[in-house]
Design an enzyme around this catalytic site. Structure first.
Site: not given
Length: 332
Positions: A33, A119, A220, A216
């Site tokens: 952010g 995520n 992860n 992704k």
């Protein structure tokens, strides 16, 4: 999921009739952010929003070691600007997104585009189904972390967060891809990609963001829970006993991806995971940072969708399940 019909009115940055929209709201003053706010501020009006007053002054340290300080408008959920935004970026943790949207719902025109930077792969589908306006999903490899050390040595412990000069470390340049899960709103995605690229955050609008998010997610899942569980840096996964743990996870993840018809990356899943480990060897994964800080983690957002997919396809995933149990011990 059936394709979503694209409303042509959502091809621009929409706002409700009679209520002129203005600028970008960024909800979640963490690393992503703050990086967005600092980079976008030269291009569009931005407002950084947090549960507590965000810092008034931010100092950005670039990967090249240059420093830039600026003052940015900030707000809380109780003190939002009266004019709605042209776009809302959600940069909170995955587990906080739906509550944040619920808190903002009566302040946002239904046509407001949302951009999800989380995520995992949970809130993306949920909000794409339920939010009436456009929902774009972003996946980024930009490296950043928060530096909350006050720049003024005279700051007192009792000062409000909003009164202090705080920092964001842009640790490494990356690339961002953005798009709608069903390929809708391509013009909107292209417009936003151009804004981000002009703000020194290279971005590409893509039609296959769903595949990019699954890729992704798999990487992860092979890295973050292990490094958080054992409190190690990414590069230590190359050492025993962690290397065989990674390979066991990769085998389970490859089976899930195949069952979900997600194409494997060039070179295969093992090469992709080990390439990321190599390129981020000195990094502390965000999940490890959360564990060390005593914060909730995004374990459900990362492992939850994979374990559920394995259940649907009748696949045994003991390595994934073991990591999930280790990160989510039963309540006593």
């Amino acid at each position: 999921m059936s394709p979503i019909t694209q409303n042509p009115s959502h091809q621009r940055l929409a706002h409700a009739p009679g209520r002129p929209a203005h600028g970008h709201w960024i909800l979640g003053p963490g690393a992503v952010g703050r990086l967005l706010a600092m980079r976008l501020a030269d291009s569009v009006p931005v407002t950084l929003i947090g549960r507590r007053p965000p810092p008034v002054r931010l100092t950005l340290t670039t990967p090249e070691g240059e420093r830039e300080t600026r003052e940015l408008p900030g707000a809380t959920l109780e003190s939002l600007p009266p004019t709605p935004p042209t776009m809302l970026h959600l940069t909170t943790k995955a587990y906080g997104v739906e509550a944040a949207i619920a808190a903002l719902a009566d302040r946002l025109p239904a046509e407001t585009p949302l951009v999800l930077w989380q995520n995992g792969f949970s809130v993306q589908e949920a909000l794409t189904r339920t939010w009436p306006g456009p929902v774009l999903c972003a996946s980024t490899t930009e490296g950043a972390f928060v530096d909350d050390t006050p720049a003024d040595a005279g700051d007192r412990a009792g000062d409000r967060v909003g009164d202090r000069d705080q920092g964001i470390i842009h640790a490494g340049h990356g690339r961002t891809v953005i798009g709608h899960l069903e390929g809708a709103y391509p013009a909107l995605a292209t417009t936003l990609a151009g804004i981000l690229s002009a703000a020194e955050l290279p971005c590409e609008a893509v039609e296959d963001i769903r595949v990019r998010l699954w890729h992704k997610l798999a990487v992860n899942a092979a890295i973050n829970p292990l490094v958080a569980r054992f409190r190690i840096r990414n590069g230590q996964l190359r050492d025993r006993p962690f290397q065989p743990m990674v390979e066991a996870l990769v085998a389970e993840l490859a089976a899930i991806m195949a069952a979900e018809n997600i194409p494997s990356p060039a070179g295969g899943w093992s090469d992709r995971v080990w390439d990321v480990v190599e390129n981020t060897a000195n990094n502390r994964a965000s999940m490890l940072q959360d564990v060390l800080a005593g914060r909730p983690t995004e374990i459900d957002a990362i492992l939850g969708p994979l374990i559920e997919a394995a259940r649907r396809h009748g696949l045994a995933v003991p390595a994934l399940a073991s990591n999930y149990r280790a990160m989510c011990p039963p309540a006593s």
